[in-house]
Design a protein around this motif. Structure first.
Motif, mmCIF file in Angstrom:
data_model
loop_
_atom_site.group_PDB
_atom_site.id
_atom_site.type_symbol
_atom_site.label_atom_id
_atom_site.label_comp_id
_atom_site.label_asym_id
_atom_site.label_seq_id
_atom_site.Cartn_x
_atom_site.Cartn_y
_atom_site.Cartn_z
ATOM 1 N N ALA A 132 -29.734 -56.330 -51.333
ATOM 2 C CA ALA A 132 -29.960 -56.175 -52.734
ATOM 3 C C ALA A 132 -29.111 -55.232 -53.189
ATOM 4 O O ALA A 132 -28.474 -55.380 -54.226
ATOM 5 C CB ALA A 132 -31.438 -55.770 -52.764
ATOM 6 N N ALA A 133 -29.021 -54.057 -52.573
ATOM 7 C CA ALA A 133 -28.132 -52.833 -52.969
ATOM 8 C C ALA A 133 -26.593 -53.353 -52.955
ATOM 9 O O ALA A 133 -25.853 -53.047 -53.978
ATOM 10 C CB ALA A 133 -27.995 -51.582 -51.992
ATOM 11 N N ILE A 134 -26.246 -54.063 -52.217
ATOM 12 C CA ILE A 134 -24.811 -54.554 -52.087
ATOM 13 C C ILE A 134 -24.611 -55.671 -53.303
ATOM 14 O O ILE A 134 -23.578 -55.684 -54.255
ATOM 15 C CB ILE A 134 -24.564 -55.508 -50.991
ATOM 16 N N LEU A 135 -25.714 -56.424 -53.642
ATOM 17 C CA LEU A 135 -25.615 -57.493 -54.770
ATOM 18 C C LEU A 135 -25.557 -56.606 -55.971
ATOM 19 O O LEU A 135 -24.949 -57.075 -57.017
ATOM 20 C CB LEU A 135 -26.628 -58.303 -54.920
ATOM 21 N N HIS A 136 -26.337 -55.652 -56.174
ATOM 22 C CA HIS A 136 -26.229 -54.795 -57.451
ATOM 23 C C HIS A 136 -24.817 -54.043 -57.603
ATOM 24 O O HIS A 136 -24.419 -54.029 -58.757
ATOM 25 C CB HIS A 136 -27.350 -53.568 -57.341
ATOM 26 N N LEU A 137 -24.455 -53.653 -56.374
ATOM 27 C CA LEU A 137 -23.095 -52.746 -56.535
ATOM 28 C C LEU A 137 -21.811 -53.826 -56.838
ATOM 29 O O LEU A 137 -21.103 -53.356 -57.628
ATOM 30 C CB LEU A 137 -22.742 -52.114 -55.351
ATOM 31 N N CYS A 138 -21.842 -54.880 -56.593
ATOM 32 C CA CYS A 138 -20.704 -55.713 -56.696
ATOM 33 C C CYS A 138 -21.001 -56.755 -57.779
ATOM 34 O O CYS A 138 -20.147 -57.769 -57.715
ATOM 35 C CB CYS A 138 -20.552 -56.704 -55.423
ATOM 36 N N GLY A 139 -21.460 -56.288 -58.699
ATOM 37 C CA GLY A 139 -21.333 -56.990 -60.147
ATOM 38 C C GLY A 139 -19.758 -57.180 -60.485
ATOM 39 O O GLY A 139 -19.152 -58.069 -61.152
ATOM 40 N N SER A 140 -19.012 -56.050 -60.257
ATOM 41 C CA SER A 140 -17.409 -56.064 -60.339
ATOM 42 C C SER A 140 -16.936 -56.025 -58.898
ATOM 43 O O SER A 140 -17.534 -55.299 -58.413
ATOM 44 C CB SER A 140 -17.252 -55.066 -61.434
ATOM 45 N N PRO A 141 -15.628 -56.422 -58.863
ATOM 46 C CA PRO A 141 -15.235 -56.393 -57.062
ATOM 47 C C PRO A 141 -15.221 -55.041 -56.899
ATOM 48 O O PRO A 141 -14.633 -53.955 -57.471
ATOM 49 C CB PRO A 141 -13.879 -57.077 -57.611
ATOM 50 N N LEU A 142 -15.616 -54.887 -55.602
ATOM 51 C CA LEU A 142 -15.425 -53.635 -54.584
ATOM 52 C C LEU A 142 -14.876 -54.047 -53.586
ATOM 53 O O LEU A 142 -15.180 -55.086 -52.924
ATOM 54 C CB LEU A 142 -16.789 -53.016 -54.554
ATOM 55 N N SER A 143 -14.274 -53.097 -52.717
ATOM 56 C CA SER A 143 -13.665 -53.332 -51.673
ATOM 57 C C SER A 143 -14.846 -53.138 -50.532
ATOM 58 O O SER A 143 -15.615 -52.378 -50.590
ATOM 59 C CB SER A 143 -12.404 -52.523 -51.306
ATOM 60 N N VAL A 144 -14.624 -53.317 -49.251
ATOM 61 C CA VAL A 144 -15.343 -53.392 -48.122
ATOM 62 C C VAL A 144 -15.625 -51.694 -47.933
ATOM 63 O O VAL A 144 -16.647 -51.172 -47.752
ATOM 64 C CB VAL A 144 -15.323 -53.719 -46.860
ATOM 65 N N GLU B 218 -15.254 -49.330 -50.193
ATOM 66 C CA GLU B 218 -16.024 -48.915 -51.249
ATOM 67 C C GLU B 218 -17.590 -49.106 -51.074
ATOM 68 O O GLU B 218 -18.203 -48.122 -51.213
ATOM 69 C CB GLU B 218 -15.743 -49.129 -52.504
ATOM 70 N N ILE B 219 -17.805 -50.329 -50.646
ATOM 71 C CA ILE B 219 -19.185 -50.714 -50.454
ATOM 72 C C ILE B 219 -19.952 -49.743 -49.220
ATOM 73 O O ILE B 219 -20.858 -49.204 -49.510
ATOM 74 C CB ILE B 219 -19.348 -52.024 -50.130
ATOM 75 N N SER B 220 -18.896 -49.625 -48.461
ATOM 76 C CA SER B 220 -19.407 -48.510 -47.067
ATOM 77 C C SER B 220 -19.641 -47.300 -47.457
ATOM 78 O O SER B 220 -20.744 -46.658 -47.338
ATOM 79 C CB SER B 220 -18.448 -48.761 -46.063
ATOM 80 N N ALA B 221 -19.076 -46.573 -48.557
ATOM 81 C CA ALA B 221 -19.064 -45.393 -48.892
ATOM 82 C C ALA B 221 -20.204 -45.158 -49.773
ATOM 83 O O ALA B 221 -20.963 -44.399 -49.733
ATOM 84 C CB ALA B 221 -17.835 -45.091 -49.855
ATOM 85 N N TYR B 222 -20.530 -46.217 -50.766
ATOM 86 C CA TYR B 222 -21.615 -46.178 -51.766
ATOM 87 C C TYR B 222 -22.814 -46.235 -50.929
ATOM 88 O O TYR B 222 -23.869 -45.465 -51.214
ATOM 89 C CB TYR B 222 -21.498 -47.341 -52.770
ATOM 90 N N LEU B 223 -22.977 -46.938 -49.965
ATOM 91 C CA LEU B 223 -24.206 -47.291 -49.262
ATOM 92 C C LEU B 223 -24.396 -46.079 -48.113
ATOM 93 O O LEU B 223 -25.481 -46.120 -47.451
ATOM 94 C CB LEU B 223 -24.317 -48.675 -48.727
ATOM 95 N N ARG B 224 -23.303 -45.614 -48.019
ATOM 96 C CA ARG B 224 -23.351 -44.370 -46.850
ATOM 97 C C ARG B 224 -23.756 -44.969 -45.568
ATOM 98 O O ARG B 224 -24.568 -44.682 -44.648
ATOM 99 C CB ARG B 224 -24.366 -43.154 -47.039
ATOM 100 N N LEU B 225 -23.008 -46.190 -45.127
ATOM 101 C CA LEU B 225 -23.204 -47.104 -43.988
ATOM 102 C C LEU B 225 -21.847 -47.329 -43.276
ATOM 103 O O LEU B 225 -20.712 -47.206 -44.097
ATOM 104 C CB LEU B 225 -23.912 -48.239 -44.248
#
Length: 119
Positions: free
Chosen positions: A53-65, A67-74
């Motif tokens: 769900a967090a990934i779907l919320h974050l990726c409303g606009s394009p994000l790189s893998v 960036e997603i990793s950094a935002y989720l701290r995973l």
């Protein structure tokens, strides 16, 4: 072995095992690298794992893998497994990064440089 005093913090390997449902490699044929752009194609559902769900919320606009990793701290490895699941379910779209532009010929660069110097 007793686990009574063990720290089960956010960076514990067991947490990543649970988040990825035991997968160590991305499922399917999704070739994801650090600069692959991810865009949501669906809204999260109530029964969805919170990381999806967090990934779907974050990726409303394009994000790189990355960036997603950094935002989720995973770790990137865990994020690629999660993203591969979402790609397989067609909830996100993976777009190849923009290819590096070809360098212009040296003669053209020299002509531009000489033209600027004459100004």
């Amino acid at each position: 072995m007793s686990t009574a005093g063990r720290d089960w913090g956010e960076d514990a390997p067991e947490r990543f095992y649970v988040i990825t449902r035991g997968h160590t490699q991305p499922a399917g044929r999704a070739a994801l690298d650090l600069v692959t752009l991810i865009v949501s194609r669906a809204e999260p559902t109530p029964s969805m794992p919170p990381e999806h769900a967090a990934i779907l919320h974050l990726c409303g606009s394009p994000l790189s893998v990355a960036e997603i990793s950094a935002y989720l701290r995973l770790p990137v490895s865990a994020v690629t497994v999660l993203l591969a699941d979402l790609v397989a379910e067609e909830r996100v779209e993976a777009r190849a990064s923009v290819p590096a532009a070809l360098l212009p010929e040296r003669a053209l660069l020299e002509a531009v440089m000489h033209g600027l110097q004459r100004l």
